[in-house]
Design an enzyme around this catalytic site. Sequence first.
Site, mmCIF file in Angstrom:
data_model
loop_
_atom_site.group_PDB
_atom_site.id
_atom_site.type_symbol
_atom_site.label_atom_id
_atom_site.label_comp_id
_atom_site.label_asym_id
_atom_site.label_seq_id
_atom_site.Cartn_x
_atom_site.Cartn_y
_atom_site.Cartn_z
ATOM 1 C CB SER A 18 1.395 -50.261 -63.108
ATOM 2 O OG SER A 18 2.247 -50.416 -61.986
ATOM 3 C CE LYS A 69 6.763 -41.079 -59.235
ATOM 4 N NZ LYS A 69 8.142 -41.383 -59.634
ATOM 5 C CE1 TYR A 221 10.905 -49.107 -67.014
ATOM 6 C CE2 TYR A 221 10.524 -50.839 -68.636
ATOM 7 C CZ TYR A 221 10.073 -50.055 -67.590
ATOM 8 O OH TYR A 221 8.793 -50.214 -67.148
#
Length: 278
Positions: A18, A69, A221
Amino acid sequence: MTMAEDQYAVFGNPIAHSKSPDIHGQFASQTGEALQYTKQLVAEDQFAAAAREFFATGGKGLNITVPFKLDAYEFADQLTERATNAGAVNTLKLEADGSIIGDNTDGFGMVSDITDNQGWTVKGKRVLVLGAGGAVRGVLQPLLEQNPELVVVANRTVAKADALAEQFKRYGKIAGCGFDELSGQPFDLVINGTSASLSGDLPPLPDDLLAEGSCCYDMMYGADLTVFLHWAKERGCSNLADGLGMLVGQAAESFFVWRGVRPEITPVILSLRSKLSS
Ligand code: ATR
């Protein structure tokens, strides 16, 4: 005596790679906010217990990443409108009354990257979004709030695109379709929100999707151009951006939700980009 720093963390599984502690560490030193931000590996079935423990021992706010989430959405006492619409929470904040509010800053992060960092216009434009999963659901409200002429959601499973169009139609003009319906209608902005590029795949896209001046954005990305951006470049598109700015943008919005201070985004994107390619 020194004041204890406010505690923040990101929960996920896996979490080792992360970038959030790096990003929020840069925001904190930039703004002089006294906070500590750590990462925590949480066992798959332990989200609620770990979050409860974190807030019970003085934690002020959490970021939530894969696969929690939805757990965070369930965990929150109240939800913001954008979290309700996203169906997912990436930001939890301890309120003064002890309750926990759940927010979602992913879509804001993407839209602010597109409009502020890239300088691209959404208002009045024809926008195509590829994919209809959780990532796309998370960005549609902020995207439609920019007042594009039209948002088309194209997905392999057309019913999921249609369901999103139905869910978000009160925010603006939006339609769902399959990839085979895209030919003959160029778009000003194409956003890739499929997870296909993780496996190096691309949805089947017609060659006439882009026109002079079109912009292509990938929510993913990497150190190199993503498969989608490579596809666009090969077709002469020069307005290309990947999702690194979205990552920093969602973090900046979480930081603002927690601290009421807006950090500078550009130097943090540059710092992360240089570490990606080294
Ligand atoms: P995420 O949270 O990343 O959005 P998701 O909810 O599983 O993950 O959604 C993945 C999205 O990528 C979906 O839109 C999926 O299409 P389907 O709804 O038809 O499954 C899309 N996707 C994944 N692999 C794909 C591929 N090889 N080609 C086209 N679309 C793909």
